[in-house]
Write an enzyme that holds these catalytic residues in place. Structure first.
Site, PDB file in Angstrom:
ATOM      1  N   LYS A 177       0.833  -1.210   0.000  1.00 56.87           N
ATOM      2  CA  LYS A 177       0.000   0.000   0.000  1.00 56.87           C
ATOM      3  C   LYS A 177       0.865   1.256   0.000  1.00 56.87           C
ATOM      4  O   LYS A 177       1.863   1.321   0.711  1.00 56.87           O
ATOM      5  CB  LYS A 177      -0.899  -0.001   1.247  1.00 56.87           C
ATOM      6  CG  LYS A 177      -1.834  -1.187   1.331  1.00 56.87           C
ATOM      7  CD  LYS A 177      -2.548  -1.255   2.671  1.00 56.87           C
ATOM      8  CE  LYS A 177      -1.630  -1.503   3.819  1.00 56.87           C
ATOM      9  NZ  LYS A 177      -2.309  -1.806   5.093  1.00 56.87           N
ATOM     10  N   THR A 208      -7.387   9.411   8.982  1.00 58.34           N
ATOM     11  CA  THR A 208      -6.851   8.195   8.351  1.00 58.34           C
ATOM     12  C   THR A 208      -6.727   7.026   9.329  1.00 58.34           C
ATOM     13  O   THR A 208      -6.155   6.000   8.989  1.00 58.34           O
ATOM     14  CB  THR A 208      -5.452   8.482   7.757  1.00 58.34           C
ATOM     15  OG1 THR A 208      -4.622   8.978   8.824  1.00 58.34           O
ATOM     16  CG2 THR A 208      -5.496   9.497   6.641  1.00 58.34           C
ATOM     17  N   GLY A 210      -7.171   3.788  11.003  1.00 62.72           N
ATOM     18  CA  GLY A 210      -7.829   2.538  10.617  1.00 62.72           C
ATOM     19  C   GLY A 210      -7.932   2.306   9.120  1.00 62.72           C
ATOM     20  O   GLY A 210      -8.635   1.395   8.675  1.00 62.72           O
ATOM     21  N   THR A 211      -7.218   3.093   8.339  1.00 61.82           N
ATOM     22  CA  THR A 211      -7.301   2.970   6.869  1.00 61.82           C
ATOM     23  C   THR A 211      -6.876   1.571   6.398  1.00 61.82           C
ATOM     24  O   THR A 211      -7.541   0.957   5.561  1.00 61.82           O
ATOM     25  CB  THR A 211      -6.367   4.016   6.212  1.00 61.82           C
ATOM     26  OG1 THR A 211      -6.595   5.265   6.829  1.00 61.82           O
ATOM     27  CG2 THR A 211      -6.623   4.139   4.742  1.00 61.82           C
ATOM     28  N   GLY A 212      -5.749   1.105   6.948  1.00 59.92           N
ATOM     29  CA  GLY A 212      -5.235  -0.207   6.512  1.00 59.92           C
ATOM     30  C   GLY A 212      -6.170  -1.333   6.916  1.00 59.92           C
ATOM     31  O   GLY A 212      -6.391  -2.278   6.142  1.00 59.92           O
ATOM     32  N   CYS A 213      -6.739  -1.241   8.125  1.00 62.30           N
ATOM     33  CA  CYS A 213      -7.695  -2.269   8.584  1.00 62.30           C
ATOM     34  C   CYS A 213      -8.892  -2.312   7.634  1.00 62.30           C
ATOM     35  O   CYS A 213      -9.352  -3.388   7.225  1.00 62.30           O
ATOM     36  CB  CYS A 213      -8.205  -1.948   9.990  1.00 62.30           C
ATOM     37  SG  CYS A 213      -6.921  -1.757  11.242  1.00 62.30           S
TER      38      CYS A 213
HETATM   39  N1  LIG Z   1      -4.670  10.402   1.897  1.00 67.76           N
HETATM   40  C1  LIG Z   1      -5.094   9.345   1.212  1.00 67.76           C
HETATM   41  N2  LIG Z   1      -5.937   9.512   0.151  1.00 67.76           N
HETATM   42  C2  LIG Z   1      -6.384   8.461  -0.563  1.00 67.76           C
HETATM   43  N3  LIG Z   1      -6.043   7.180  -0.299  1.00 67.76           N
HETATM   44  C3  LIG Z   1      -5.210   6.932   0.735  1.00 67.76           C
HETATM   45  C4  LIG Z   1      -4.687   7.996   1.545  1.00 67.76           C
HETATM   46  N4  LIG Z   1      -3.893   7.434   2.519  1.00 67.76           N
HETATM   47  C5  LIG Z   1      -3.925   6.112   2.320  1.00 67.76           C
HETATM   48  N5  LIG Z   1      -4.703   5.790   1.250  1.00 67.76           N
HETATM   49  C6  LIG Z   1      -5.034   4.442   0.774  1.00 67.76           C
HETATM   50  O1  LIG Z   1      -5.516   3.728   1.928  1.00 67.76           O
HETATM   51  C7  LIG Z   1      -5.058   2.384   1.925  1.00 67.76           C
HETATM   52  C8  LIG Z   1      -4.199   2.144   3.172  1.00 67.76           C
HETATM   53  O2  LIG Z   1      -2.910   2.632   2.910  1.00 67.76           O
HETATM   54  P1  LIG Z   1      -1.772   2.970   3.944  1.00 67.76           P
HETATM   55  O3  LIG Z   1      -2.077   4.279   4.597  1.00 67.76           O
HETATM   56  O4  LIG Z   1      -0.507   2.889   3.194  1.00 67.76           O
HETATM   57  O5  LIG Z   1      -1.868   1.781   5.001  1.00 67.76           O
HETATM   58  P2  LIG Z   1      -1.917   1.758   6.598  1.00 67.76           P
HETATM   59  O6  LIG Z   1      -3.194   2.418   7.030  1.00 67.76           O
HETATM   60  O7  LIG Z   1      -1.864   0.298   6.912  1.00 67.76           O
HETATM   61  O8  LIG Z   1      -0.711   2.496   7.089  1.00 67.76           O
HETATM   62  C9  LIG Z   1      -4.310   2.219   0.605  1.00 67.76           C
HETATM   63  O9  LIG Z   1      -5.222   1.769  -0.375  1.00 67.76           O
HETATM   64  C10 LIG Z   1      -3.830   3.640   0.304  1.00 67.76           C
HETATM   65  O10 LIG Z   1      -3.568   3.848  -1.056  1.00 67.76           O
HETATM   66  C1  LIG Z   2      -6.135  -2.863  17.259  1.00 72.34           C
HETATM   67  C2  LIG Z   2      -5.492  -2.137  16.137  1.00 72.34           C
HETATM   68  N1  LIG Z   2      -5.198  -2.802  15.009  1.00 72.34           N
HETATM   69  C3  LIG Z   2      -4.601  -2.153  13.983  1.00 72.34           C
HETATM   70  C4  LIG Z   2      -4.291  -0.823  14.077  1.00 72.34           C
HETATM   71  C5  LIG Z   2      -3.603  -0.113  12.961  1.00 72.34           C
HETATM   72  O1  LIG Z   2      -4.536   0.361  12.115  1.00 72.34           O
HETATM   73  P1  LIG Z   2      -4.188   0.810  10.623  1.00 72.34           P
HETATM   74  O2  LIG Z   2      -5.418   0.638   9.832  1.00 72.34           O
HETATM   75  O3  LIG Z   2      -2.979   0.112  10.113  1.00 72.34           O
HETATM   76  O4  LIG Z   2      -3.820   2.296  10.714  1.00 72.34           O
HETATM   77  P2  LIG Z   2      -3.673   3.335  11.874  1.00 72.34           P
HETATM   78  O5  LIG Z   2      -4.843   3.241  12.754  1.00 72.34           O
HETATM   79  O6  LIG Z   2      -2.404   3.032  12.556  1.00 72.34           O
HETATM   80  O7  LIG Z   2      -3.669   4.608  11.099  1.00 72.34           O
HETATM   81  C6  LIG Z   2      -4.630  -0.143  15.257  1.00 72.34           C
HETATM   82  N2  LIG Z   2      -4.383   1.169  15.415  1.00 72.34           N
HETATM   83  N3  LIG Z   2      -5.226  -0.829  16.275  1.00 72.34           N
END
Ligand SMILES: Nc1ncnc2c1ncn2[C@@H]1O[C@H](COP(=O)(O)OP(=O)(O)O)[C@@H](O)[C@H]1O
Ligand SMILES: Cc1ncc(COP(=O)(O)OP(=O)(O)O)c(N)n1
Length: 275
Positions: A177, A208, A210-213
């Site tokens: 990602k 943002t 919890g975006t990855g979850c």
């Molecule tokens: N500011 C943003 N605008 C649009 N898409 C985003 C943005 N930030 C993250 N994404 C998308 O959200 C998803 C999670 O990405 P990322 O932020 O790299 O992961 P995580 O939340 O695990 O750190 C991916 O599909 C990424 O392209």
């Molecule tokens: C319980 C728990 N699991 C995963 C995360 C991490 O979430 P993620 O979607 O990777 O992104 P952030 O929340 O770190 O932006 C978490 N915080 N808690």
């Protein structure tokens, strides 16, 4: 009547509801899949960071897994926060016993706030025991760097990482990602044959959490419904983009994403209709 599909998330909690189990269940519900959960760790956290963590005893995690599998075998399984080696080894036995159930591995290591969610000692077990079982693994850039032991600065580096994770470490597919890589929010999907760039608009928002979850949960829900792998990943990208495009404006720090954002955009739901 068609049997409703179900998905299981095995992960940690977030009492403010934006990440972990809560983000997963909200996403499953939005994608019209019956959501179930097994809690690995209770995390006192909010949009500003992590305040405390209590890990569930291994025997109790196993009790929860038994409760689910003795009753409703999920159509897809996702793992998120799995902190210890013991937890990983226990979960691996359940996944190995059901090879036909797609397993989605979100290798959660560190929250955006910088707080550790996985013990460093677990990294090798994650690589050796969970990665090879995964239908999809969804690392962000810092997590992918740890998985491949090398720096990632460009899209070409992301492609190299995806290749190493799939061809080198045995996952069926990977999405690296791009949310942490400068201006670009291009994700890289690789399934051992095809390399696909999933690009999207970057939304200027600090909501943002919890975006990855949410992204990995959307893939899980789609795979539970039988959606083909590449399409599942593409739909998940659209789902998470919409969740970022329509922020809710709550929380004092990095606020949660909007799990019903895709409805505002009119993306297809399970029935293919616009909502
Ligand atoms: N500011 C943003 N605008 C649009 N898409 C985003 C943005 N930030 C993250 N994404 C998308 O959200 C998803 C999670 O990405 P990322 O932020 O790299 O992961 P995580 O939340 O695990 O750190 C991916 O599909 C990424 O392209
Ligand atoms: C319980 C728990 N699991 C995963 C995360 C991490 O979430 P993620 O979607 O990777 O992104 P952030 O929340 O770190 O932006 C978490 N915080 N808690």
């Amino acid at each position: 009547m068609n049997q409703i599909k179900s998905a299981l998330t095995i992960a940690g909690t977030d009492p403010t509801g934006g990440a972990g189990i809560h983000a997963d269940l909200k996403t499953f519900q939005e994608r019209e899949v019956f959501g179930m959960s097994v809690i690995t760790s209770a995390v006192a956290q909010n949009t500003m960071g992590v305040q405390a963590v209590e890990h569930m005893p291994i025997a109790f995690i196993e009790e929860q897994l038994k409760s689910v599998f003795d009753d409703i075998v999920p159509d897809a399984i996702k793992t998120g926060m799995v902190s210890s080696v013991d937890m990983m080894q226990l979960i691996a036995t359940y996944i190995k016993d059901r090879p036909s159930v797609p397993y989605i591995l979100d290798p959660v290591m560190v929250a955006t706030s910088g707080d550790a969610l996985m013990e460093e000692a677990s990294r090798e077990v994650l690589k050796d025991e969970l990665l090879p079982l995964a239908k999809v693994v969804t690392p962000n850039v810092p997590e992918a760097e740890i998985l491949i032991n090398s720096k990632i600065e460009t899209i070409d580096d992301m492609k190299r990482a995806a290749r190493l994770i799939v061809d080198g470490k045995g996952a069926t597919s990977a999405v690296v990602k791009g949310g942490h890589l400068g201006e670009d929010v291009t994700d890289v999907f690789y399934d051992g044959h095809e390399m696909v760039l999933l690009s999207g608009e970057r939304y200027e928002t600090n909501h943002t959490h919890g975006t990855g979850c949410t992204f990995a949960a959307a893939i899980t829900a789609e795979l539970a419904k039988g959606t083909e792998l590449k399409q599942a990943v593409e739909l998940a990208k659209e789902f998470v983009s919409a969740a970022l495009q329509y922020p809710l404006g709550i929380g004092k720090g990095n606020g949660p994403t909007n799990h019903w954002g895709y409805r505002l955009k009119g993306l297809p739901n399970q029935k293919g209709s616009d909502m």
